[in-house]
Design a protein around this motif. Structure first.
Motif, PDB file in Angstrom:
ATOM      1  N   ASN A 211      -5.632   7.113   4.585  1.00  0.00           N
ATOM      2  CA  ASN A 211      -4.879   8.347   4.445  1.00  0.00           C
ATOM      3  C   ASN A 211      -5.094   9.248   5.659  1.00  0.00           C
ATOM      4  OD1 ASN A 211      -3.244  10.184   2.659  1.00  0.00           O
ATOM      5  ND2 ASN A 211      -5.025  11.466   3.076  1.00  0.00           N
ATOM      6  N   ALA A 212      -6.331   9.358   6.131  1.00  0.00           N
ATOM      7  CA  ALA A 212      -6.619  10.182   7.304  1.00  0.00           C
ATOM      8  C   ALA A 212      -5.892   9.656   8.537  1.00  0.00           C
ATOM      9  CB  ALA A 212      -8.120  10.223   7.547  1.00  0.00           C
ATOM     10  N   ALA A 213      -5.882   8.349   8.724  1.00  0.00           N
ATOM     11  CA  ALA A 213      -5.189   7.751   9.867  1.00  0.00           C
ATOM     12  C   ALA A 213      -3.691   8.038   9.804  1.00  0.00           C
ATOM     13  CB  ALA A 213      -5.445   6.254   9.912  1.00  0.00           C
ATOM     14  N   ALA A 214      -3.105   7.947   8.613  1.00  0.00           N
ATOM     15  CA  ALA A 214      -1.676   8.246   8.457  1.00  0.00           C
ATOM     16  C   ALA A 214      -1.397   9.710   8.779  1.00  0.00           C
ATOM     17  CB  ALA A 214      -1.223   7.915   7.033  1.00  0.00           C
ATOM     18  N   ASN A 215      -2.283  10.607   8.355  1.00  0.00           N
ATOM     19  CA  ASN A 215      -2.112  12.032   8.657  1.00  0.00           C
ATOM     20  C   ASN A 215      -2.189  12.299  10.150  1.00  0.00           C
ATOM     21  OD1 ASN A 215      -1.790  12.792   5.995  1.00  0.00           O
ATOM     22  ND2 ASN A 215      -3.972  13.220   5.700  1.00  0.00           N
ATOM     23  N   ILE A 216      -3.148  11.684  10.826  1.00  0.00           N
ATOM     24  CA  ILE A 216      -3.294  11.867  12.275  1.00  0.00           C
ATOM     25  C   ILE A 216      -2.039  11.376  12.994  1.00  0.00           C
ATOM     26  CG2 ILE A 216      -4.554  11.070  14.313  1.00  0.00           C
ATOM     27  CD1 ILE A 216      -7.084  11.081  12.454  1.00  0.00           C
ATOM     28  N   LEU A 217      -1.538  10.221  12.608  1.00  0.00           N
ATOM     29  CA  LEU A 217      -0.337   9.673  13.234  1.00  0.00           C
ATOM     30  C   LEU A 217       0.865  10.581  12.988  1.00  0.00           C
ATOM     31  CD1 LEU A 217       0.902   7.349  14.818  1.00  0.00           C
ATOM     32  CD2 LEU A 217       1.315   6.199  12.644  1.00  0.00           C
ATOM     33  N   ASP A 218       1.039  11.052  11.754  1.00  0.00           N
ATOM     34  CA  ASP A 218       2.149  11.959  11.436  1.00  0.00           C
ATOM     35  C   ASP A 218       2.087  13.231  12.270  1.00  0.00           C
ATOM     36  OD1 ASP A 218       3.185  10.267   9.547  1.00  0.00           O
ATOM     37  OD2 ASP A 218       2.459  11.418   7.825  1.00  0.00           O
ATOM     38  N   ARG A 219       0.917  13.795  12.407  1.00  0.00           N
ATOM     39  CA  ARG A 219       0.770  15.077  13.100  1.00  0.00           C
ATOM     40  C   ARG A 219       0.899  14.949  14.608  1.00  0.00           C
ATOM     41  NH1 ARG A 219      -3.566  16.779   8.675  1.00  0.00           N
ATOM     42  NH2 ARG A 219      -2.024  16.930   7.030  1.00  0.00           N
ATOM     43  N   PHE A 220       0.677  13.761  15.138  1.00  0.00           N
ATOM     44  CA  PHE A 220       0.843  13.535  16.570  1.00  0.00           C
ATOM     45  C   PHE A 220       2.296  13.792  16.973  1.00  0.00           C
ATOM     46  CE2 PHE A 220       1.812  10.727  20.179  1.00  0.00           C
ATOM     47  CZ  PHE A 220       0.887  11.210  21.095  1.00  0.00           C
TER      48      PHE A 220
ATOM     49  N   MET B  62       0.842  -1.172   0.000  1.00  0.00           N
ATOM     50  CA  MET B  62       0.000   0.000   0.000  1.00  0.00           C
ATOM     51  C   MET B  62       0.886   1.232   0.000  1.00  0.00           C
ATOM     52  SD  MET B  62      -2.527   1.323   3.014  1.00  0.00           S
ATOM     53  CE  MET B  62      -1.565   0.443   4.179  1.00  0.00           C
ATOM     54  N   VAL B  63       0.515   2.250  -0.751  1.00  0.00           N
ATOM     55  CA  VAL B  63       1.234   3.516  -0.805  1.00  0.00           C
ATOM     56  C   VAL B  63       0.354   4.583  -0.182  1.00  0.00           C
ATOM     57  CG1 VAL B  63       2.231   5.257  -2.317  1.00  0.00           C
ATOM     58  CG2 VAL B  63       2.441   2.846  -2.904  1.00  0.00           C
ATOM     59  N   VAL B  64       0.934   5.354   0.729  1.00  0.00           N
ATOM     60  CA  VAL B  64       0.204   6.457   1.353  1.00  0.00           C
ATOM     61  C   VAL B  64       0.825   7.744   0.846  1.00  0.00           C
ATOM     62  CG1 VAL B  64      -0.423   7.564   3.523  1.00  0.00           C
ATOM     63  CG2 VAL B  64      -0.289   5.078   3.391  1.00  0.00           C
ATOM     64  N   THR B  65       0.052   8.557   0.154  1.00  0.00           N
ATOM     65  CA  THR B  65       0.576   9.796  -0.415  1.00  0.00           C
ATOM     66  C   THR B  65       0.676  10.881   0.647  1.00  0.00           C
ATOM     67  OG1 THR B  65       0.308  11.446  -2.142  1.00  0.00           O
ATOM     68  CG2 THR B  65      -1.706  10.625  -1.157  1.00  0.00           C
ATOM     69  N   ARG B  66       1.592  11.778   0.477  1.00  0.00           N
ATOM     70  CA  ARG B  66       1.754  12.895   1.397  1.00  0.00           C
ATOM     71  C   ARG B  66       1.427  14.216   0.707  1.00  0.00           C
ATOM     72  NH1 ARG B  66       0.563  10.085   4.652  1.00  0.00           N
ATOM     73  NH2 ARG B  66       1.886   8.946   6.038  1.00  0.00           N
ATOM     74  N   HIS B  67       0.679  14.149  -0.351  1.00  0.00           N
ATOM     75  CA  HIS B  67       0.231  15.349  -1.051  1.00  0.00           C
ATOM     76  C   HIS B  67      -1.209  15.647  -0.653  1.00  0.00           C
ATOM     77  CE1 HIS B  67       3.126  13.455  -4.033  1.00  0.00           C
ATOM     78  NE2 HIS B  67       3.734  14.529  -3.589  1.00  0.00           N
ATOM     79  N   PHE B  68      -1.692  16.810  -1.047  1.00  0.00           N
ATOM     80  CA  PHE B  68      -3.100  17.111  -0.851  1.00  0.00           C
ATOM     81  C   PHE B  68      -3.859  16.500  -2.013  1.00  0.00           C
ATOM     82  CE2 PHE B  68      -1.050  20.420   1.626  1.00  0.00           C
ATOM     83  CZ  PHE B  68      -1.760  20.337   2.802  1.00  0.00           C
ATOM     84  N   GLY B  69      -4.819  15.649  -1.703  1.00  0.00           N
ATOM     85  CA  GLY B  69      -5.570  14.958  -2.736  1.00  0.00           C
ATOM     86  C   GLY B  69      -7.012  15.422  -2.782  1.00  0.00           C
ATOM     87  N   VAL B  70      -7.760  14.796  -3.650  1.00  0.00           N
ATOM     88  CA  VAL B  70      -9.186  15.073  -3.805  1.00  0.00           C
ATOM     89  C   VAL B  70      -9.940  13.844  -3.323  1.00  0.00           C
ATOM     90  CG1 VAL B  70     -11.018  15.570  -5.453  1.00  0.00           C
ATOM     91  CG2 VAL B  70      -8.749  16.578  -5.770  1.00  0.00           C
ATOM     92  N   ARG B  71     -10.818  14.049  -2.350  1.00  0.00           N
ATOM     93  CA  ARG B  71     -11.598  12.935  -1.820  1.00  0.00           C
ATOM     94  C   ARG B  71     -12.910  12.826  -2.581  1.00  0.00           C
ATOM     95  NH1 ARG B  71     -12.853  11.249   4.354  1.00  0.00           N
ATOM     96  NH2 ARG B  71     -14.369   9.654   3.839  1.00  0.00           N
ATOM     97  N   LYS B  72     -13.204  11.614  -3.026  1.00  0.00           N
ATOM     98  CA  LYS B  72     -14.483  11.316  -3.672  1.00  0.00           C
ATOM     99  C   LYS B  72     -15.033  10.084  -2.983  1.00  0.00           C
ATOM    100  CE  LYS B  72     -13.297  13.315  -8.111  1.00  0.00           C
ATOM    101  NZ  LYS B  72     -13.062  13.098  -9.527  1.00  0.00           N
ATOM    102  N   GLY B  73     -15.956  10.301  -2.048  1.00  0.00           N
ATOM    103  CA  GLY B  73     -16.498   9.191  -1.276  1.00  0.00           C
ATOM    104  C   GLY B  73     -15.432   8.601  -0.381  1.00  0.00           C
ATOM    105  N   GLU B  74     -15.201   7.315  -0.520  1.00  0.00           N
ATOM    106  CA  GLU B  74     -14.214   6.623   0.308  1.00  0.00           C
ATOM    107  C   GLU B  74     -12.838   6.548  -0.351  1.00  0.00           C
ATOM    108  OE1 GLU B  74     -14.689   5.524   3.488  1.00  0.00           O
ATOM    109  OE2 GLU B  74     -16.571   6.609   3.277  1.00  0.00           O
ATOM    110  N   THR B  75     -12.642   7.267  -1.450  1.00  0.00           N
ATOM    111  CA  THR B  75     -11.396   7.199  -2.200  1.00  0.00           C
ATOM    112  C   THR B  75     -10.730   8.565  -2.257  1.00  0.00           C
ATOM    113  OG1 THR B  75     -12.407   5.482  -3.570  1.00  0.00           O
ATOM    114  CG2 THR B  75     -10.393   6.475  -4.401  1.00  0.00           C
TER     115      THR B  75
END
Length: 75
Positions: free
Chosen positions: A29-38, A1-14
């Protein structure tokens, strides 16, 4: 799995990244962002979304199309 660190466009669950063309689950992606920001010393719990976005955007170098800034590869 690849988790991007750019700002993306959310469409539903993607989440779609326009820079690196990664397509991923928006919840992961949201979980990875929360962990990074902690662990981020420049961002605190009480910072405004505007300040957080500015801090994050300042970290991303201008891309010339050959770079792939801020990508984390996870299992």
């Amino acid at each position: 799995m690849v988790v991007t660190r750019h700002f993306g466009v959310r469409k539903g669950e993607t989440l779609y990244c326009k820079i690196c063309k990664v397509v991923e689950d928006s919840d992961i992606n949201a979980a990875a962002n929360i962990l990074d920001r902690f662990y981020d010393s420049e961002i605190s719990l009480n910072d405004s979304p505007t300040k957080v976005k500015k801090v994050l955007l300042d970290r991303i170098p201008p891309t010339d199309g050959t770079a792939h800034p801020r990508t984390l590869v996870a299992d």
